[in-house]
Design a protein around this motif. Structure first.
Motif, PDB file in Angstrom:
ATOM      1  N   ASN A  40       0.679  -1.352   0.013  1.00  0.00           N
ATOM      2  CA  ASN A  40       0.171  -0.419  -0.287  1.00  0.00           C
ATOM      3  C   ASN A  40       0.656   1.240   0.533  1.00  0.00           C
ATOM      4  O   ASN A  40       0.633   2.363   0.272  1.00  0.00           O
ATOM      5  N   LYS A  41       2.114   1.203  -0.689  1.00  0.00           N
ATOM      6  CA  LYS A  41       2.778   2.071  -0.723  1.00  0.00           C
ATOM      7  C   LYS A  41       2.984   2.957  -2.699  1.00  0.00           C
ATOM      8  O   LYS A  41       3.915   2.640  -2.656  1.00  0.00           O
ATOM      9  N   LEU A  42       1.530   2.732  -2.293  1.00  0.00           N
ATOM     10  CA  LEU A  42       1.832   3.358  -4.168  1.00  0.00           C
ATOM     11  C   LEU A  42       2.291   4.696  -4.915  1.00  0.00           C
ATOM     12  O   LEU A  42       3.224   4.729  -5.735  1.00  0.00           O
ATOM     13  N   ASP A  43       2.624   5.934  -3.783  1.00  0.00           N
ATOM     14  CA  ASP A  43       3.424   6.648  -3.874  1.00  0.00           C
ATOM     15  C   ASP A  43       5.117   6.532  -3.966  1.00  0.00           C
ATOM     16  O   ASP A  43       5.631   6.975  -4.995  1.00  0.00           O
ATOM     17  N   GLU A  44       5.938   6.041  -3.385  1.00  0.00           N
ATOM     18  CA  GLU A  44       6.383   5.298  -3.025  1.00  0.00           C
ATOM     19  C   GLU A  44       6.563   4.424  -4.455  1.00  0.00           C
ATOM     20  O   GLU A  44       8.225   4.536  -4.561  1.00  0.00           O
ATOM     21  N   ALA A  45       6.059   3.693  -4.973  1.00  0.00           N
ATOM     22  CA  ALA A  45       6.024   2.706  -5.455  1.00  0.00           C
ATOM     23  C   ALA A  45       6.739   3.954  -6.972  1.00  0.00           C
ATOM     24  O   ALA A  45       7.060   3.639  -7.480  1.00  0.00           O
ATOM     25  N   GLY A  46       5.452   4.620  -6.980  1.00  0.00           N
ATOM     26  CA  GLY A  46       5.796   6.133  -8.296  1.00  0.00           C
ATOM     27  C   GLY A  46       6.678   6.527  -7.658  1.00  0.00           C
ATOM     28  O   GLY A  46       7.134   6.994  -9.920  1.00  0.00           O
ATOM     29  N   ARG A  47       7.555   7.274  -7.005  1.00  0.00           N
ATOM     30  CA  ARG A  47       8.177   7.632  -6.792  1.00  0.00           C
ATOM     31  C   ARG A  47       9.481   6.926  -7.266  1.00  0.00           C
ATOM     32  O   ARG A  47      10.599   7.938  -8.437  1.00  0.00           O
ATOM     33  N   THR A  48       9.849   6.037  -7.463  1.00  0.00           N
ATOM     34  CA  THR A  48      10.894   4.867  -8.148  1.00  0.00           C
ATOM     35  C   THR A  48      10.812   5.211  -9.254  1.00  0.00           C
ATOM     36  O   THR A  48      11.836   4.630  -9.800  1.00  0.00           O
ATOM     37  N   LEU A  49       9.747   4.227  -9.951  1.00  0.00           N
ATOM     38  CA  LEU A  49       9.402   4.875 -11.073  1.00  0.00           C
ATOM     39  C   LEU A  49      10.149   5.693 -11.956  1.00  0.00           C
ATOM     40  O   LEU A  49      10.842   5.461 -13.127  1.00  0.00           O
ATOM     41  N   PHE A  50       9.479   6.786 -11.520  1.00  0.00           N
ATOM     42  CA  PHE A  50      10.111   8.189 -12.178  1.00  0.00           C
ATOM     43  C   PHE A  50      11.338   8.520 -11.965  1.00  0.00           C
ATOM     44  O   PHE A  50      12.462   8.603 -12.976  1.00  0.00           O
TER      45      PHE A  50
END
Length: 412
Positions: A40-50
């Motif tokens: 449930n850490k979508l923002d952290e996953a998104g930040r890692t992707l970008f």
């Protein structure tokens, strides 16, 4: 959508040696992204992707996943692989809406980006992260290069590119000069004169490769890259022949169908298509026909004369005698890849190109003239988006190191 994404994420085995990550040209940390999503850490996953791939929203849509991440998934050996493209698109597009970070503190140095395709956008974003004053010079009216003018809307919505401009360029203070061709009124030497410490050339490959056969200049004959640039300006008729069978040819054929063409056939020199299985399957599903082992001999007002080709096991070809036949068409589109324009090379002293017109650059992007860097298609020829981004990450770091090594008096 979210339920489907979580279903896919829960199928991931979390391999200790993730083959999916090895199959990704930009080495996306796929197991980590999936773990963050499941936690449930979508923002952290998104930040890692970008942080790993500034064009992650684009790559989630247009990458050749079947040969890269998903093609290397161990589950795909006996069944369906984990569809990471779906996971990546959900995370990146959701997180992108939250990206509002402004420009980094300025370091007082200017950098110029020529071309706003995948390579140029990547370089600009990374240099802006270091605090450089970045200006992008683009010959067309909007950012994207081949992403906007070479990939159809149904594969890559223009809204994705518009969001990239807002989130990654405008908010970070990156300047954009549209309708500006470097090598025309403004040259590379003018950029150095005005204080740009490093210049990146990412002008892509926009010059269509020709067949050099009789009839190629007739009025009903067009080039694929030109057609994709603005398909609404073309009146193709009901029956169209596409010469070529790569991914770009699939884009041409599928676009033409959406524009009202009733019968379209792609002709391949070999016994199979060069396009990915994914794009080929969609084209067949949408009604595109295919002819194999055919070589164009002449284009006429009525269509194209092809000859049959015998393909040997050693990769050589042989003409089949007395096999020429006319295939009728209202229009003909030639889609056999592209080469680079040479405006910058011919107007810039010390900048060299090879016999294909591609810029000569080392693995870190250094060209034959100090301070000028290059990557992407203008160096390597037509490649995938993710390959351009991966190489450009290296080149951006090379540009950063170069500018930081300049004598202090040159920074003024």
């Amino acid at each position: 959508m979210a339920l489907h994404v979580m279903d896919e994420a829960n199928r991931c085995l979390g391999c200790k040696v993730p083959q999916c990550q090895k199959g990704c040209p930009i080495n996306t940390p796929i197991p980590e992204i999936i773990r963050l999503l499941k936690d449930n850490k979508l923002d952290e996953a998104g930040r890692t992707l970008f942080e790993n791939n500034p064009l992650t929203t684009v790559c989630s849509l247009v990458c050749n996943h079947e040969n890269q991440c998903e093609g290397h998934c161990v589950l795909g050996k006996k069944g369906a692989p984990v569809h990471f493209s779906t996971i990546e698109h959900y995370i990146s597009s959701t997180y992108a809406n939250k990206m509002t970070e402004g420009p980094k503190p300025a370091n007082g140095m200017r950098a110029a980006i020529i071309g706003s395709g995948p390579a140029g956008i990547t370089i600009a974003i990374i240099l802006a992260r270091y605090g450089y004053d970045v200006t992008i010079f683009e010959g067309k009216d909007k950012i994207g290069g081949v992403l906007r003018y070479g990939i159809p809307e149904f594969r890559l919505p223009k809204s994705v590119l518009d969001d990239i401009k807002y989130r990654h360029l405008d908010l970070k203070g990156i300047k954009f000069r549209p309708n500006t061709h470097i090598g025309g009124a403004i040259g590379v030497d003018d950029l150095f004169r005005d204080g740009y410490k490093a210049i990146f050339v990412g002008t892509g490959v926009w010059k269509p490769n020709a067949l050099h056969i009789k009839g190629e200049t007739l009025g009903h004959v067009h080039f694929g890259i030109n057609y994709l640039n603005n398909p609404d300006s073309y009146g193709l008729g009901n029956r169209v022949i596409v010469i070529g069978a790569g991914n770009a040819a699939m884009d041409v054929a599928r676009t033409a169908i959406r524009k009202g063409v009733r019968e379209i056939t792609c002709f391949s020199l070999t016994g199979k298509v060069a396009a990915s299985h994914h794009e080929f399957s969609y084209a067949k599903l949408e009604g595109v026909r295919f002819e194999y082992n055919k070589a164009p001999v002449e284009i006429t007002d009525e269509g194209v004369i092809f000859k049959d080709i015998l393909e040997h096991e050693d990769g050589t070809f042989e003409d089949v005698p007395d096999s020429q036949a006319l295939y009728k068409a209202d229009s003909v589109i030639i889609s056999i890849s592209q080469g680079p324009q040479n405006r910058i090379v011919t107007t810039t002293e010390g900048l060299k190109a090879n016999n294909r017109g591609l810029l000569v650059a080392d693995e870190n992007g250094h060209t034959t003239r100090p301070g000028i860097f290059a990557s992407g298609d203008v160096v390597n020829g037509a490649r995938t988006v993710v390959e351009a981004v991966a190489h450009s990450k290296i080149v951006a770091e090379s540009m950063h190191q170069y500018m930081q090594s300049l004598p202090k008096e040159e920074e003024k």
